[in-house]
Design a protein around this motif. Structure first.
Motif, PDB file in Angstrom:
ATOM      1  N   TYR A  72       0.828  -1.213   0.000  1.00 14.71           N
ATOM      2  CA  TYR A  72       0.000   0.000   0.000  1.00 14.71           C
ATOM      3  C   TYR A  72       0.856   1.254   0.000  1.00 14.71           C
ATOM      4  CZ  TYR A  72      -4.428  -2.293   0.337  1.00 14.71           C
ATOM      5  OH  TYR A  72      -5.529  -3.023   0.035  1.00 14.71           O
ATOM      6  N   GLU A  73       1.973   1.200   0.731  1.00 13.81           N
ATOM      7  CA  GLU A  73       2.862   2.353   0.793  1.00 13.81           C
ATOM      8  C   GLU A  73       3.373   2.697  -0.605  1.00 13.81           C
ATOM      9  OE1 GLU A  73       6.289   1.427   3.028  1.00 13.81           O
ATOM     10  OE2 GLU A  73       7.322   3.246   2.398  1.00 13.81           O
ATOM     11  N   ASN A  74       3.836   1.661  -1.331  1.00 11.04           N
ATOM     12  CA  ASN A  74       4.363   1.925  -2.666  1.00 11.04           C
ATOM     13  C   ASN A  74       3.268   2.365  -3.613  1.00 11.04           C
ATOM     14  OD1 ASN A  74       7.133   1.268  -2.244  1.00 11.04           O
ATOM     15  ND2 ASN A  74       6.445  -0.816  -1.937  1.00 11.04           N
ATOM     16  N   LEU A  75       2.069   1.756  -3.459  1.00  9.57           N
ATOM     17  CA  LEU A  75       0.961   2.150  -4.334  1.00  9.57           C
ATOM     18  C   LEU A  75       0.607   3.615  -4.117  1.00  9.57           C
ATOM     19  CD1 LEU A  75      -1.666  -0.697  -4.482  1.00  9.57           C
ATOM     20  CD2 LEU A  75      -0.486   0.425  -6.355  1.00  9.57           C
ATOM     21  N   GLY A  76       0.606   4.045  -2.841  1.00  5.27           N
ATOM     22  CA  GLY A  76       0.274   5.441  -2.551  1.00  5.27           C
ATOM     23  C   GLY A  76       1.183   6.393  -3.307  1.00  5.27           C
ATOM     24  N   VAL A  77       2.500   6.135  -3.231  1.00  2.58           N
ATOM     25  CA  VAL A  77       3.446   7.005  -3.939  1.00  2.58           C
ATOM     26  C   VAL A  77       3.221   6.944  -5.435  1.00  2.58           C
ATOM     27  CG1 VAL A  77       5.853   7.535  -4.308  1.00  2.58           C
ATOM     28  CG2 VAL A  77       5.125   6.626  -2.165  1.00  2.58           C
ATOM     29  N   LEU A  78       3.008   5.717  -5.946  1.00  2.00           N
ATOM     30  CA  LEU A  78       2.873   5.571  -7.403  1.00  2.00           C
ATOM     31  C   LEU A  78       1.665   6.324  -7.924  1.00  2.00           C
ATOM     32  CD1 LEU A  78       3.774   1.966  -8.416  1.00  2.00           C
ATOM     33  CD2 LEU A  78       4.744   4.089  -9.214  1.00  2.00           C
ATOM     34  N   VAL A 121      -1.421  10.788  -0.127  1.00  2.00           N
ATOM     35  CA  VAL A 121      -0.460  11.024   0.951  1.00  2.00           C
ATOM     36  C   VAL A 121      -0.926  10.311   2.212  1.00  2.00           C
ATOM     37  CG1 VAL A 121       0.568  12.786   2.415  1.00  2.00           C
ATOM     38  CG2 VAL A 121       0.369  13.181  -0.002  1.00  2.00           C
ATOM     39  N   GLY A 122      -2.249  10.338   2.473  1.00  2.00           N
ATOM     40  CA  GLY A 122      -2.781   9.675   3.660  1.00  2.00           C
ATOM     41  C   GLY A 122      -2.475   8.189   3.641  1.00  2.00           C
ATOM     42  N   ILE A 123      -2.752   7.532   2.501  1.00  2.60           N
ATOM     43  CA  ILE A 123      -2.492   6.089   2.402  1.00  2.60           C
ATOM     44  C   ILE A 123      -1.009   5.822   2.600  1.00  2.60           C
ATOM     45  CG2 ILE A 123      -2.497   4.129   0.831  1.00  2.60           C
ATOM     46  CD1 ILE A 123      -4.997   5.318  -0.435  1.00  2.60           C
TER      47      ILE A 123
END
Lengths: 145, 512
Positions: A72-78, A121-123
Motif C-alpha cells: 500500500y505504501e508503494n501504491l500510494g506514492v505511485l 499522501v494519507g495512504i
C-alpha cells in the motif's frame, strides 16, 4: 506478541473505529481545514497500531501484515506520481498541473487535484508508519526467539 | 519550458516504487526495470545536453508564474552546468546497474537494492535540477538516506560500522544545511536561489551572511568529503558493494557536494575574497593530505576512497582559484580557464574513479579479497580487468593521452597564469604521488607474482561486468577529446561562463 487485559481490549474495540473515522475525516477535509494527508495518515496508522498492541499478534501474521502495508505504501506514492504526471499529458505539459475543475471554494468536492493528492499522501503515510512499527516489533520478536 | 525536465526526477521515483510492487511477483524484473530507467535517463540527459542552447531552461512546477517578478512555487533549472552533471549521473548509474546484474547476484533482497538505487538517482537528479535551496535539502536527504541503506547492504560488521559513521556525520551536515537555509529564509524572505541573489544584491548584513556561508560550506563540505570533514568517506566507500562505491565516489560526492557548493557560492552569494581563499585552502589541503593517506593503504577500495578525496581536492582548488580571481576582478579569462579545468576534472574523475571501483569489485568478486598483499599475477587470469584498470590508473595519474592529463594540465596552467605558483607545484607533485600509488596497485594486484604463494581459486568475471568496465575505459579515452578547443567551447566553456558571469543565472530565472 501477547495481547493485553480484557479492559484494554474492550476500550480499544470502542475507540479504534472512531480514531479510524477521524483520520479519514482529517484526510478528506485536508483542503478545507487544518491537517491533511500527513496528519490524517498518522491518525489512521495510530488506530491500527492500537489494535495490534491491545490484541497482540502471531509472528507470521505480523510478517504478512508488514508485506501488505509495504504494497500500500508503494501504491500510494505511485498513484500520487501518476496524478502529477497526468499534468504532463492533459494540463498543458506542466508537471503537477491542477487541471481538474476547481469548483466552489469551501465545498467538500473542490480544489481539483488537492483532495486526491491528500488521499494518496494519507495512504502512503499510514502504510509507512505502520510498516515501520511492524518492522520494529518483528525485529524484537526475532531477537526474543 | 522543456517538458523533459520533471521526468529526470519522476521516472526514477516511479521506477523505484514499481520495482517494490512488481518485483515480488515477477522474478528478475528489478534489474531490467532499473536498467531501463537509467537507460531512459541517460538518453534524455544527453539529448538535453545537446539540444539546449547556452540559456538556462526554467521549469515551473505546477505552472505557477512569478507574481510581480517574484518567483513563487518550485523551479527546476536546467543549464549548461547542471546538464553536464546530469549526464555523468545517468551514465555512471547505467553502467553500475549493468554491472550489478551479475555482481549483486550473490546478495539477497535484490528488489531493495534496485529500488534504493533508483531512489538515490532520483535524489541526485533532484539536487542538480532544483532551483531553490529547500528542495536541494529535500532531494539531498532522499539521496543521502538511500545511500546510508546501500552502504549497509552487506549487513556485516564493517558495513554497519561504516554506515553508522556515515549517518552520524551526514546528519550533522544536514542539520547545519537546514539551519543555514532557515537563516537565509529569515533575512531574504525567499528560498529561490535566483531571488535570494536579488535580495542579496539589494543590501545585506555582511557578518550574518558570513555565518550562513560557513555553515553551508561545512555542511556541503561533509557531503563532498573535503579534508577536515572526510572521516566518513574511506569507511563508507570501501564497505559498500562495488557498484555502489562507484556511484558514491564517482557521482554522489560531486552531485550533492561539489556541485551545490559551486552553484551556491557562485550564483547565490556574491564571491568574497575571504571565502574564496578558504575554499582554495580546503581544496589544496584535501589534495595533498588525501594523497598521502592513500599511499599507505593496502585495501584496494580504501586506497581508491582516499584517492577520491585527493582528486576532489583538485576540483575544489581549481574552482577556488577561479573564485579568488573573480573576487579580485582581475584576469577573468584565467578564472574561466581554472573553472573549466575544475569542471573537466570533475567529469573525468567520475569516469575513471567509477572504472577503478568497478575493477576493484571485479577483483573482489573473483579472488575474494581486497587486500593487495594477498594477490599477485592476476594479469594473466583477468586480462580485461587488468587492461581497463591500467587505463584507469594512467588516467587518474595524468598520463597523456588519457583524460586526466588534460584536466590536470588545464588546472596547472590556470594556476601558473594566475600567479598561484605554490598551488601549481603542489598539483604537479600530487599527480606524481598519485602515479606512485596507482603503480603500487598495479604491481601488487596484477603483476608481481610471488613464488611461494599458491594461486588462489579464481572465478571468471561475467560478461555484464566486463561490458561496464570496457565502456568506462573507452569513456576515459573519449573524454580527452573535450580538451580540443572546438568541443571545449561547445560543452565546457558555457558552464564556466555561467558561473563567472554572476548575475546571469538569476537574471535568466527572474527575467530581470
Amino acid at each position: 506478541m501477547k495481547g493485553m487485559t480484557i479492559i484494554v481490549k474492550k476500550t480499544t474495540q470502542l475507540i479504534a473505529g472512531m480514531i479510524f473515522l477521524y483520520g479519514i475525516y482529517i484526510i478528506l477535509h485536508g483542503h478545507l481545514t487544518p491537517g491533511g494527508g500527513f496528519a490524517g495518515g498518522i491518525i489512521l496508522a495510530g488506530s491500527f497500531i492500537l489494535l495490534i498492541l491491545a490484541y497482540g499478534s502471531d509472528f507470521l501474521i505480523l510478517v504478512r501484515k508488514e508485506s501488505g502495508s509495504t504494497i500500500y505504501e508503494n501504491l500510494g506514492v505511485l498513484v500520487f506520481l501518476f496524478l502529477a504526471l497526468t499534468g504532463l499529458l492533459f494540463g498543458g505539459r506542466i508537471f503537477f498541473a491542477n487541471w481538474l475543475p476547481h469548483g466552489t471554494p469551501g465545498e467538500l468536492i473542490s480544489a481539483g487535484f488537492l483532495p486526491l493528492y491528500n488521499i494518496c499522501v494519507g495512504i502512503e503515510v499510514a502504510a509507512s508508519i505502520l510498516s515501520i512499527f511492524l518492522a520494529l516489533i518483528i525485529f524484537k520478536e526475532e531477537i526474543l526467539k | 519550458m522543456n517538458p523533459l525536465i520533471p521526468l529526470f526526477v519522476a521516472v526514477p521515483l516511479a521506477g523505484a516504487f514499481l520495482i517494490m510492487i512488481l518485483g515480488r511477483f515477477i522474478p528478475f524484473l528489478n534489474r531490467y526495470l532499473a536498467a531501463a530507467v537509467l537507460l531512459f535517463l541517460a538518453f534524455i540527459s544527453f539529448w538535453s545536453l545537446l539540444t539546449e542552447g547556452a540559456d538556462a531552461s526554467v521549469y515551473r512546477v505546477g505552472g505557477w508564474e512569478p507574481v510581480n517578478g517574484v518567483p513563487i512555487g518550485i523551479y527546476m533549472v536546467h543549464d549548461s552546468f547542471s546538464a553536464l552533471v546530469l549526464c555523468i549521473i545517468s551514465l555512471i548509474g547505467l553502467l553500475s546497474v549493468i554491472y550489478s546484474m551479475s555482481y549483486m547476484a550473490g546478495y539477497t533482497s535484490g528488489d531493495y537494492f534496485y529500488a534504493l538505487f533508483c531512489l538515490m538517482t532520483a535524489g541526485m537528479n533532484g539536487v542538480v535540477l532544483s532551483g531553490d535551496i529547500f528542495n536541494i535539502f529535500v532531494f539531498l536527504e532522499i539521496s543521502a538516506i538511500s545511500s546510508y541503506a546501500l552502504v549497509a547492504f552487506g549487513v556485516g560488521k564493517n558495513e554497519l560500522e561504516a554506515t553508522l559513521k556515515y549517518q552520524v556525520m551526514g546528519a550533522i551536515a544536514s542539520f547545519l544545511i537546514l539551519f543555514a537555509i532557515g537563516f537565509i529564509y529569515w533575512k531574504a524572505k525567499t528560498l529561490n536561489i535566483a531571488d535570494i541573489r536579488v535580495a542579496y544584491e539589494e543590501g545585506h548584513d555582511r557578518s550574518y551572511y558570513l555565518l550562513v556561508q560557513l555553515m553551508l560550506l561545512t555542511g556541503f563540505g561533509v557531503k563532498a568529503a573535503v579534508i577536515p570533514f572526510h572521516a566518513w568517506l574511506p569507511d563508507a566507500h570501501s564497505s559498500a558493494p562495488s557498484p555502489i562505491s562507484a556511484m558514491l565516489s564517482g557521482v554522489l560526492i560531486k552531485a550533492v557536494g561539489i556541485y551545490v557548493i559551486i552553484r551556491l557560492f557562485f550564483n547565490m552569494f556574491e564571491i568574497t575574497e575571504g571565502i574564496s581563499v578558504l575554499i582554495t585552502t580546503l581544496g589544496a589541503v584535501s589534495m595533498v593530505v588525501g594523497t598521502f593517506l592513500a599511499i599507505g593503504q593496502w585495501d584496494i577500495k580504501r586506497l581508491l576512497a582516499y584517492s577520491s578525496i585527493s582528486q576532489m581536492g583538485y576540483v575544489v582548488m581549481a574552482v577556488g582559484i577561479g573564485m579568488i580571481l573573480t573576487a579580485r576582478g582581475v584576469k577573468s579569462d584565467v578564472a574561466a580557464l581554472a573553472i573549466t579545468g575544475g569542471i573537466f576534472h570533475m567529469l573525468n574523475h567520475a569516469a575513471f574513479k567509477g572504472l577503478l571501483f568497478l575493477n576493484a569489485g571485479a577483483i573482489e568478486y573473483s579472488v575474494g579479497t581486497r587486500d593487495l598483499r594477498q594477490m599477485g599475477g592476476l594479469a594473466e587470469t583477468m586480462p580485461v580487468t587488468s587492461a581497463t584498470s591500467f587505463i584507469g590508473s594512467l588516467s587518474i595519474s595524468g598520463i597523456p593521452p588519457f583524460n586526466g592529463f588534460f584536466s590536470k594540465l588545464i588546472i596547472i596552467v590556470a594556476a601558473v597564469m594566475g600567479h598561484f605558483y605554490l598551488l601549481a607545484v603542489l598539483a604537479a607533485l600530487v599527480s606524481i604521488i598519485t602515479l606512485a600509488y596507482f603503480m603500487k596497485f598495479q604491481r601488487y594486484a596484477f603483476y608481481d607474482r610471488q613464488p611461494g604463494k599458491t594461486v588462489q581459486k579464481i572465478k571468471k568475471v561475467p560478461a555484464p561486468m566486463l561490458f561496464s568496465m570496457i565502456v568506462l575505459a573507452l569513456v576515459c579515452l573519449l573524454l580527452s577529446l573535450l580538451a580540443l578547443p572546438s568541443l571545449r567551447d561547445a560543452i565546457l566553456t558555457p558552464a564556466a561562463d555561467l558561473l563567472i558571469d554572476q548575475m546571469k543565472y538569476s537574471s535568466q530565472i527572474t527575467g530581470m
